[in-house]
Design a protein around this motif. Structure first.
Motif, PDB file in Angstrom:
ATOM      1  N   THR A  25       0.815  -1.221   0.000  1.00  0.00           N
ATOM      2  CA  THR A  25       0.000   0.000   0.000  1.00  0.00           C
ATOM      3  C   THR A  25       0.846   1.268   0.000  1.00  0.00           C
ATOM      4  O   THR A  25       0.313   2.360   0.157  1.00  0.00           O
ATOM      5  N   GLU A  26       2.149   1.110  -0.182  1.00  0.00           N
ATOM      6  CA  GLU A  26       3.015   2.299  -0.215  1.00  0.00           C
ATOM      7  C   GLU A  26       2.605   3.224  -1.357  1.00  0.00           C
ATOM      8  O   GLU A  26       2.552   4.447  -1.202  1.00  0.00           O
ATOM      9  N   LYS A  27       2.340   2.649  -2.519  1.00  0.00           N
ATOM     10  CA  LYS A  27       1.820   3.415  -3.652  1.00  0.00           C
ATOM     11  C   LYS A  27       0.305   3.452  -3.540  1.00  0.00           C
ATOM     12  O   LYS A  27      -0.326   2.426  -3.268  1.00  0.00           O
ATOM     13  N   LYS A  28      -0.305   4.594  -3.772  1.00  0.00           N
ATOM     14  CA  LYS A  28      -1.730   4.781  -3.495  1.00  0.00           C
ATOM     15  C   LYS A  28      -2.619   4.744  -4.734  1.00  0.00           C
ATOM     16  O   LYS A  28      -3.838   4.670  -4.608  1.00  0.00           O
ATOM     17  N   ASN A  29      -2.060   4.815  -5.924  1.00  0.00           N
ATOM     18  CA  ASN A  29      -2.850   4.916  -7.153  1.00  0.00           C
ATOM     19  C   ASN A  29      -2.795   3.611  -7.940  1.00  0.00           C
ATOM     20  O   ASN A  29      -1.742   2.977  -8.036  1.00  0.00           O
ATOM     21  N   VAL A  45     -11.792   0.804 -18.395  1.00  0.00           N
ATOM     22  CA  VAL A  45     -10.634   1.141 -17.576  1.00  0.00           C
ATOM     23  C   VAL A  45     -11.130   1.887 -16.342  1.00  0.00           C
ATOM     24  O   VAL A  45     -12.260   2.399 -16.318  1.00  0.00           O
ATOM     25  N   SER A  46     -10.302   1.964 -15.312  1.00  0.00           N
ATOM     26  CA  SER A  46     -10.695   2.707 -14.123  1.00  0.00           C
ATOM     27  C   SER A  46      -9.461   3.165 -13.363  1.00  0.00           C
ATOM     28  O   SER A  46      -8.365   2.610 -13.513  1.00  0.00           O
ATOM     29  N   TYR A  47      -9.695   4.171 -12.529  1.00  0.00           N
ATOM     30  CA  TYR A  47      -8.646   4.706 -11.650  1.00  0.00           C
ATOM     31  C   TYR A  47      -9.117   4.561 -10.216  1.00  0.00           C
ATOM     32  O   TYR A  47     -10.264   4.889  -9.887  1.00  0.00           O
ATOM     33  N   LEU A  48      -8.241   4.051  -9.369  1.00  0.00           N
ATOM     34  CA  LEU A  48      -8.548   3.896  -7.951  1.00  0.00           C
ATOM     35  C   LEU A  48      -7.469   4.571  -7.125  1.00  0.00           C
ATOM     36  O   LEU A  48      -6.272   4.429  -7.409  1.00  0.00           O
ATOM     37  N   ILE A 158      -1.672  -7.921  -4.852  1.00  0.00           N
ATOM     38  CA  ILE A 158      -0.838  -9.113  -5.008  1.00  0.00           C
ATOM     39  C   ILE A 158       0.640  -8.784  -4.836  1.00  0.00           C
ATOM     40  O   ILE A 158       1.385  -9.502  -4.160  1.00  0.00           O
ATOM     41  N   THR A 159       1.084  -7.694  -5.452  1.00  0.00           N
ATOM     42  CA  THR A 159       2.446  -7.196  -5.286  1.00  0.00           C
ATOM     43  C   THR A 159       2.362  -5.681  -5.104  1.00  0.00           C
ATOM     44  O   THR A 159       1.282  -5.094  -5.265  1.00  0.00           O
ATOM     45  N   PRO A 160       3.466  -5.025  -4.796  1.00  0.00           N
ATOM     46  CA  PRO A 160       3.423  -3.562  -4.695  1.00  0.00           C
ATOM     47  C   PRO A 160       2.981  -2.866  -5.981  1.00  0.00           C
ATOM     48  O   PRO A 160       2.618  -1.690  -5.948  1.00  0.00           O
ATOM     49  N   HIS A 161       2.997  -3.590  -7.113  1.00  0.00           N
ATOM     50  CA  HIS A 161       2.624  -2.966  -8.381  1.00  0.00           C
ATOM     51  C   HIS A 161       1.476  -3.660  -9.105  1.00  0.00           C
ATOM     52  O   HIS A 161       0.832  -3.039  -9.956  1.00  0.00           O
ATOM     53  N   PHE A 162       1.196  -4.914  -8.789  1.00  0.00           N
ATOM     54  CA  PHE A 162       0.150  -5.650  -9.494  1.00  0.00           C
ATOM     55  C   PHE A 162      -1.034  -5.897  -8.566  1.00  0.00           C
ATOM     56  O   PHE A 162      -0.890  -6.498  -7.503  1.00  0.00           O
ATOM     57  N   ASN A 163      -2.225  -5.421  -8.984  1.00  0.00           N
ATOM     58  CA  ASN A 163      -3.451  -5.560  -8.193  1.00  0.00           C
ATOM     59  C   ASN A 163      -4.575  -6.149  -9.036  1.00  0.00           C
ATOM     60  O   ASN A 163      -4.551  -6.088 -10.270  1.00  0.00           O
ATOM     61  N   ALA A 201     -20.565  -5.754 -13.423  1.00  0.00           N
ATOM     62  CA  ALA A 201     -19.571  -6.666 -12.872  1.00  0.00           C
ATOM     63  C   ALA A 201     -18.182  -6.287 -13.364  1.00  0.00           C
ATOM     64  O   ALA A 201     -18.018  -5.661 -14.421  1.00  0.00           O
ATOM     65  N   GLY A 202     -17.176  -6.656 -12.595  1.00  0.00           N
ATOM     66  CA  GLY A 202     -15.814  -6.342 -12.979  1.00  0.00           C
ATOM     67  C   GLY A 202     -14.831  -7.438 -12.621  1.00  0.00           C
ATOM     68  O   GLY A 202     -14.943  -8.085 -11.569  1.00  0.00           O
ATOM     69  N   PHE A 203     -13.898  -7.667 -13.521  1.00  0.00           N
ATOM     70  CA  PHE A 203     -12.743  -8.537 -13.269  1.00  0.00           C
ATOM     71  C   PHE A 203     -11.541  -7.749 -13.754  1.00  0.00           C
ATOM     72  O   PHE A 203     -11.177  -7.784 -14.922  1.00  0.00           O
ATOM     73  N   HIS A 204     -10.935  -6.994 -12.820  1.00  0.00           N
ATOM     74  CA  HIS A 204      -9.967  -5.964 -13.164  1.00  0.00           C
ATOM     75  C   HIS A 204      -8.535  -6.425 -12.877  1.00  0.00           C
ATOM     76  O   HIS A 204      -8.254  -7.029 -11.844  1.00  0.00           O
ATOM     77  N   PHE A 205      -7.637  -6.048 -13.803  1.00  0.00           N
ATOM     78  CA  PHE A 205      -6.206  -6.209 -13.585  1.00  0.00           C
ATOM     79  C   PHE A 205      -5.588  -4.821 -13.598  1.00  0.00           C
ATOM     80  O   PHE A 205      -5.865  -4.021 -14.511  1.00  0.00           O
ATOM     81  N   GLY A 206      -4.742  -4.515 -12.591  1.00  0.00           N
ATOM     82  CA  GLY A 206      -4.269  -3.143 -12.482  1.00  0.00           C
ATOM     83  C   GLY A 206      -2.805  -3.013 -12.134  1.00  0.00           C
ATOM     84  O   GLY A 206      -2.165  -3.921 -11.588  1.00  0.00           O
ATOM     85  N   TYR A 207      -2.298  -1.819 -12.445  1.00  0.00           N
ATOM     86  CA  TYR A 207      -0.917  -1.442 -12.117  1.00  0.00           C
ATOM     87  C   TYR A 207      -0.954  -0.354 -11.061  1.00  0.00           C
ATOM     88  O   TYR A 207      -1.585   0.681 -11.237  1.00  0.00           O
ATOM     89  N   ARG A 208      -0.270  -0.606  -9.943  1.00  0.00           N
ATOM     90  CA  ARG A 208      -0.234   0.353  -8.821  1.00  0.00           C
ATOM     91  C   ARG A 208       1.029   1.209  -8.933  1.00  0.00           C
ATOM     92  O   ARG A 208       2.126   0.688  -9.186  1.00  0.00           O
ATOM     93  N   PHE A 209       0.829   2.498  -8.730  1.00  0.00           N
ATOM     94  CA  PHE A 209       1.965   3.411  -8.840  1.00  0.00           C
ATOM     95  C   PHE A 209       1.836   4.554  -7.843  1.00  0.00           C
ATOM     96  O   PHE A 209       0.780   4.788  -7.287  1.00  0.00           O
TER      97      PHE A 209
END
Length: 209
Positions: A25-29, A45-48, A158-163, A201-209
């Motif tokens: 959770t160090e990266k928030k976006n 696409v979405s932003y969290l 899942i990782t600091p960058h993959f959610n 419904a959503g099945f999202h793959f994301g990059y955290r930065f």
């Protein structure tokens, strides 16, 4: 003593979980791709953004389609002698505010309100009664819908960058408007669009930065 050893193990596991939580959770976006939208002939696409020490999320989803969105058409019934077919999702944008209920864990359950507004290009079919004659007419129209839903799902850091997010939002439509509706002509009987349950419904793959 045995009790001291067990207590020490519990403290070590807790410290390990907290360290893991701090890392992911160090990266928030996070920017997500919703693969469910591929089944709807489109892309989503979405932003969290996480805040409040990982307790809350602001979520902004967006979707559009390149063809007729089959899932949206399947969820819509049109009454009367006429009907309507959605040809394209021009846009579908939302704003959600979620609470992460699982505490300081890398995987958390999330729940909260989601408001969405969508515009569709459609073909509206209308039955025309004029001078005792019947004909089926059609017209291009736009449908604007606003829905209020409760989103419920899981956020996987899942990782600091993959959610990932898996979610289902259910609610109701609070507004629906048509433009260029053939039913505005008194000779037309065009029926009514009916879709009382809003579902997403959503099945999202994301990059955290």
């Amino acid at each position: 003593m045995e009790i001291d050893k067990k207590l020490d193990e519990i403290l070590k596991r807790t410290a390990k979980k907290e360290k893991r939580f701090a890392q992911v959770t160090e990266k928030k976006n996070v920017v997500f791709l919703n693969t469910i939208e591929f089944l709807n002939s489109g892309v989503g696409v979405s932003y969290l953004r996480e805040f409040g020490d990982g307790k809350f999320d602001v979520h902004v989803p967006f979707a559009t389609s390149f063809g007729s969105p089959g899932m949206d058409n399947a969820l819509t019934n049109f009454g009367g002698l006429g009907g309507c077919k959605i040809n394209k999702t021009n846009y579908d944008i939302g704003l959600g505010l979620y609470f992460n209920t699982s505490g300081k864990r890398s995987i958390t359950h999330l729940i909260g309100p989601l408001v969405r507004n969508a515009q569709y290009s459609a073909t509206y079919y209308a039955s025309n009664f004029e001078d005792g004659n019947y004909s089926l007419l059609q017209n291009n129209t736009s449908i604007n819908e606003t829905s209020l839903m409760l989103n419920n799902g899981f956020l996987y850091r899942i990782t600091p960058h993959f959610n990932m997010i898996i979610n289902v939002a259910v609610g109701t439509f609070v507004d629906r408007k048509f433009t260029n509706d053939p039913g505005n002509n008194k000779n037309y009987y065009s029926g009514n669009a009916y879709r009382s349950v809003a579902l997403h419904a959503g099945f999202h793959f994301g990059y955290r930065f």
